[in-house]
Design an enzyme around this catalytic site. Structure first.
Site, PDB file in Angstrom:
ATOM      1  N   LYS A  13       0.830  -1.215   0.000  1.00 51.57           N
ATOM      2  CA  LYS A  13       0.000   0.000   0.000  1.00 51.57           C
ATOM      3  C   LYS A  13       0.862   1.261   0.000  1.00 51.57           C
ATOM      4  CE  LYS A  13      -2.017  -1.109   3.878  1.00 51.57           C
ATOM      5  NZ  LYS A  13      -1.204  -2.335   4.175  1.00 51.57           N
ATOM      6  N   ARG A  88      -9.007   0.585   9.969  1.00 56.10           N
ATOM      7  CA  ARG A  88      -8.528  -0.771  10.206  1.00 56.10           C
ATOM      8  C   ARG A  88      -9.514  -1.592  11.020  1.00 56.10           C
ATOM      9  NH1 ARG A  88      -2.558   0.340   9.383  1.00 56.10           N
ATOM     10  NH2 ARG A  88      -1.452  -1.590   9.761  1.00 56.10           N
ATOM     11  N   ARG A 127      11.820  -5.716   4.249  1.00 50.06           N
ATOM     12  CA  ARG A 127      11.647  -4.269   3.986  1.00 50.06           C
ATOM     13  C   ARG A 127      12.734  -3.450   4.688  1.00 50.06           C
ATOM     14  NH1 ARG A 127       5.883  -1.658   5.168  1.00 50.06           N
ATOM     15  NH2 ARG A 127       6.192  -2.537   7.237  1.00 50.06           N
ATOM     16  N   ARG A 160      12.362  -1.726  10.154  1.00 49.58           N
ATOM     17  CA  ARG A 160      11.434  -1.342  11.208  1.00 49.58           C
ATOM     18  C   ARG A 160      11.453  -2.382  12.321  1.00 49.58           C
ATOM     19  NH1 ARG A 160       5.820   0.234   8.352  1.00 49.58           N
ATOM     20  NH2 ARG A 160       5.034  -0.954  10.128  1.00 49.58           N
ATOM     21  N   ARG A 171       0.710  -9.103  13.487  1.00 52.00           N
ATOM     22  CA  ARG A 171       0.027  -8.044  12.728  1.00 52.00           C
ATOM     23  C   ARG A 171      -0.908  -8.643  11.681  1.00 52.00           C
ATOM     24  NH1 ARG A 171       5.205  -5.281  10.796  1.00 52.00           N
ATOM     25  NH2 ARG A 171       3.886  -3.896   9.587  1.00 52.00           N
TER      26      ARG A 171
END
Ligand code: ADP
Ligand code: AMP
Length: 218
Positions: A13, A88, A127, A160, A171
């Site tokens: 996203k 969310r 990432r 992260r 998550r």
């Protein structure tokens, strides 16, 4: 035009939002980015949010609803917003309906990023981002020219703290249990578009752009 990007973490996203907002002059509202900035700055919101983010849990609704309402209120009335990672859960979706109504804005399109969990895990655990300019990298799919260094600003890139396997799994579970129901919510309202998010960055971009251009032309 106002748009929501809905989908699990790691669906791509943020990557799509950055390009689409640059190309279309839209304002990118990422609740994840806003919260990370608040944590970094050590604000009251940041201190509250940190404990939830570290555990991979959703930050309380009132915090994120206020962040989004503030961003939308600050924009001028011709602004177009791209909401990335918000809403969310159902309470946030209803709060967003209220904010839109109050500001006399319409929600034009919701893009649901359909991705396999296997892909999402690979994307999140690989990432890397630049803390200085937000540059977006992946250790397999979007490598920087020099290992560990941002192409744009030469600063060291980092992972992260919530992108470790254990928190990623948490998550994704939170997504399945609390967020996935919003697909139906927006389908019923006739604004849902499904994007095949297992595809490459350019193909996803073309799919989203085609819908936005049809909507703008209609
Ligand atoms: P999200 O915002 O949905 O959590 P991101 O856009 O941050 O996801 O993407 C997660 C990671 O996957 C990033 O490292 C990004 O560079 C990479 N990525 C994003 N889209 C794709 C894609 N279509 N193919 C391969 N890697 C991607
Ligand atoms: P993201 O950058 O979208 O992956 O979000 C990172 C973390 O920020 C999430 O795991 C949550 O802890 C928090 N967060 C981001 N957006 C929301 C939201 N809309 N509601 C609650 N928590 C959020």
């Amino acid at each position: 035009m106002n748009v929501v990007f809905l989908g699990p973490p790691g669906a791509g996203k943020g990557t799509q939002a950055e390009t689409i907002c640059r190309e279309k002059g839209m304002e990118h509202v990422s609740t994840g980015n806003e919260l990370r900035e608040a944590v970094q700055a050590g604000t009251a919101v940041g201190l509250k949010a940190k404990e939830y983010m570290e555990k991979g849990l959703l930050v309380p609704d009132d915090v994120v609803v206020d962040i989004v309402a503030d961003c939308m209120t600050k924009g001028d009335h011709n602004s177009s917003f791209l909401l990335d990672g918000f809403p969310r859960n159902l309470a946030q979706a209803k709060a967003l309906d209220g904010t839109l109504k109050k500001l006399e804005y319409k929600l034009d399109n919701v893009f649901y990023f359909a991705v396999s969990e296997e892909t999402a895990v690979k994307r999140l655990t690989g990432r890397w981002t630049c803390p200085s300019c937000g540059g977006n990298y992946h250790e397999l799919y979007m490598q920087p020219k020099r290992p560990g260094v941002c192409d744009k600003c030469d600063k060291p890139i980092e992972q992260r703290s919530d992108d470790n396997v254990e928190t990623v799994k948490k998550r994704l579970k939170v997504y399945r249990e609390q967020t996935a129901d919003l697909i139906e919510y927006y389908k019923e309202r006739g604004v849902l578009n499904t994007v095949d998010a297992d595809k490459g960055v350019d193909d996803m971009h073309d799919e989203i752009t085609a819908v936005l251009e049809t909507a703008a032309g209609s």
